[in-house]
Every structure is written in structure tokens, then in C-alpha cells.
Design a protein around this motif. Structure first.
Motif, PDB file in Angstrom:
ATOM      1  N   ASP A  63      -7.624  -4.514   3.675  1.00 55.22           N
ATOM      2  CA  ASP A  63      -8.099  -3.625   2.618  1.00 55.22           C
ATOM      3  C   ASP A  63      -9.114  -4.268   1.687  1.00 55.22           C
ATOM      4  N   ARG A  99      -1.710  -4.054   6.438  1.00 55.44           N
ATOM      5  CA  ARG A  99      -0.781  -3.386   7.363  1.00 55.44           C
ATOM      6  C   ARG A  99      -0.991  -3.964   8.754  1.00 55.44           C
ATOM      7  N   TYR A 146     -11.580  -0.224   4.416  1.00 55.10           N
ATOM      8  CA  TYR A 146     -10.711  -0.987   5.308  1.00 55.10           C
ATOM      9  C   TYR A 146     -11.509  -1.599   6.451  1.00 55.10           C
ATOM     10  N   LEU A 173      -2.531   5.898   4.211  1.00 52.86           N
ATOM     11  CA  LEU A 173      -3.094   4.908   3.294  1.00 52.86           C
ATOM     12  C   LEU A 173      -3.628   5.534   2.020  1.00 52.86           C
ATOM     13  N   LEU A 204       0.841  -1.192   0.000  1.00 54.00           N
ATOM     14  CA  LEU A 204       0.000   0.000   0.000  1.00 54.00           C
ATOM     15  C   LEU A 204       0.878   1.243   0.000  1.00 54.00           C
TER      16      LEU A 204
END
Length: 138
Positions: free
Chosen positions: A45, A57, A79, A74, A18
Motif C-alpha cells: 500500500d 495483505r 497499491y 480494501l 487495512l
């Protein structure tokens, strides 16, 4: 039930894929019932990733050191978050003999699961610009 998260596993699955965008900063503030250990955070995501894939992440919030936030830069998008409060600091989510979590956990939007983790539809949220959430882990 949340899949078992360990610090090593969470960090091993971290993906730099990302792109970072400070214009789309996500700040997660965690309210915990104890001031020990750490909160292990997995940010997803997509629904597929959230339901059993790799987190996009990860972060570790050192509650014992007084930290309460995780910040991510981001791309704009949708998300979902799964978090575990590793109260005893052993680097993993502890479970009872039946496999049920014995340490607190939570999801974005403070979503609640029914006989398992909260579903993507309840936990998902949009990041566009500065976005903040407070997640209560009890």
C-alpha cells in the motif's frame, strides 16, 4: 530480483491493519504457464513497503486446484502487487545458484523490471470502487 517469498513468511507478514471495504474490491486474475503449485501474492500500500517493507495483505492462489483469482476488500488508495508462481509447490520462490529466480514472477500492471523487480511507478495502480487486473505470470 524479488525478495524470496515463502508461504510462511508471506503469511507471517500479513497485516489486518487495512480496514475491509467491499465497495473497494480488488480482483486479481492470474494467468500462469503451468497448472501446478500456487501463486503467492503480496499486496503493498506504499512505495516504501513495495521497495522493501512488509506487504499490507497476502494471498495464496491454489493453481493446482483450479483457482486463478485473489480478491481483496480494501480502503481506496494506491497499491502494487508482487506475485510468484510456486510451480513445484514447495512454498517458496526457487532461485538458481546465482540468486536469480527460477520460477515465474510478475508485478501489477504487468510491469517489467530492468535488472530487478519492476519499480513502484510502473506497478502502482489506484483502487476506488470495483477494480480488476489480469496479471500474466510467465
Amino acid at each position: 530480483m524479488i525478495r524470496s517469498l515463502t508461504v510462511a513468511a508471506v503469511l507471517a507478514f500479513a497485516s489486518p491493519a487495512l480496514a475491509q471495504d467491499p465497495d473497494n474490491r480488488l480482483t486479481l486474475t492470474f494467468e500462469t504457464g503451468a497448472e501446478t503449485g500456487a501463486v503467492l501474492v503480496a499486496l503493498y500500500d506504499s512505495e516504501a513497503a513495495y521497495e522493501g517493507g512488509q506487504p499490507a495483505r497476502v494471498a495464496q492462489v491454489d493453481v493446482a486446484a483450479g483457482q486463478s483469482e485473489a480478491v481483496f476488500d480494501l480502503p481506496a488508495g494506491t497499491y502494487g502487487v508482487k506475485a510468484v508462481h510456486d510451480v513445484n509447490g514447495n512454498g517458496k520462490m526457487d532461485v538458481n545458484p546465482f540468486g536469480m529466480p527460477s520460477e515465474p514472477f510478475a508485478f501489477s500492471n504487468n510491469a517489467v523490471g530492468n535488472m530487478g523487480p519492476a519499480k513502484w511507478d510502473r506497478a502502482r495502480f489506484e483502487v476506488s470502487g470495483a477494480t480488476a487486473q489480469t496479471i500474466r505470470i510467465r
